[in-house]
Design an enzyme around this catalytic site. Sequence first.
Site: not given
Ligand code: PLP
Length: 410
Positions: A125, A369, A195, A220-221
């Site tokens: 990511f 997705r 992560d 938030y997911k």
């Molecule tokens: C959504 C997501 C994030 C979000 O990072 P923020 O700093 O909280 O915006 C981080 N890593 C992954 C793999 C994600 O899918």
Amino acid sequence: MLTRQNCLDLDAADPLAIWRQRFRLPTEVVYLDGNSLGALPAALPVRLHEVMEAQWGCDLIASWNSHGWIDLPLRVGAKIARLMGAAPDEVVAADSVSVNLFKLVAAALRANSDRKVVLTEAEEFPTDLYILQGIADLLPGVEVRIADPGGLEKAMNADVAVMLLSHVHYRTGRMRDMAGLNANAHRLGIYNLWDLSHSVGALDVDLTRDGADLAAGCGYKYLNGGPGAPAYLFVARTLQAQMNNPISGWMGHARPFEFASAYQPAEGIARWLSGTPNILSLAALDVALDVFEGASMAQLQLKSRQLGDLFVALVEQHCGTHDLRLISPHRSKLRGAQVAFAHPNAYAIVRALIDRGVIGDFRVPDAMRFGFSPLYLRFADMWDAVHHLANVLDGEVWRDERYRETARVT
Ligand SMILES: *Cc1c(COP(=O)(O)O)cnc(C)c1O
């Protein structure tokens, strides 16, 4: 041949079916994007209103004590811990994933100070890669080693201080073998940092069983904490005394209200706090986590995999003649709670689907997705979503000009 009635039968037998009532969802929508922004828990608006009116509005600053605001990051952390096989005192809710990754990577480098390499994999990511680049710019001699996809094991050696990996890949949904990688890393003296943004709340994650050292993930997911909800951070208890938060703010101090000039970290997980907690957002996440009560993580994982398998089977059944390529692992045991298909016109197809009430998302360069949040999706939703997908493809609806312009947030 699967029929819609087969899907309705699955819903009738689903022990998680009643959880849908705990969410507020528009009736005409099939929401396959809970892996980007979870749905609104039905109890949340009223409870959040209470926090504003009765706590902030009436009790004002006394609420830090009288309503326990000061401990909210720890209480919310303890609730999240249950969802990922961690002890209540190993998790805290704070900041964003990006900031938490920064804190944990920097701390691991300091704790493993004769090593200078941070290992990750290409196509992780972006924020994870960016944070590592920032740390390498900041700390002289630190190097980011980016393994080719599939080349991770070869890139692990005794130069590596810490490895940062997603448990479930954000685009393909591929799930890593956390236990196996952690065992290898430990043999080589490497700290592991996971992560968990696309895992916790939908899968049966067990950090203790699988030997995790450090982790961070998203509120938030699948946790449904609302847009920009606080993230969380995990430090295994055995490492808590030897790792320090580099963003050494007053909320992580042993006694913040003594206003001492010198920093002294709090004992335990509280030292990973930095600044004042976001109480309104934390209160929302707190309520959202109550929705998980009564559901086991094994149940959630089973259902999200069944939804994914059904979706893939229906796409094969109804869209088999089109140029769709599954880029997720075919076996649901190897993926998280999502699948992605590549198509040259993926962006326009996703837009056309959204117009029909089927909300998935697009990821560059060519992926559509679909996420399968097990608490509020029905098996019949899979049927309806694929029915619309087949219509969009058969009728080449995606060719319409209005589906081509790119929005700022995809
Ligand atoms: C959504 C997501 C994030 C979000 O990072 P923020 O700093 O909280 O915006 C981080 N890593 C992954 C793999 C994600 O899918």
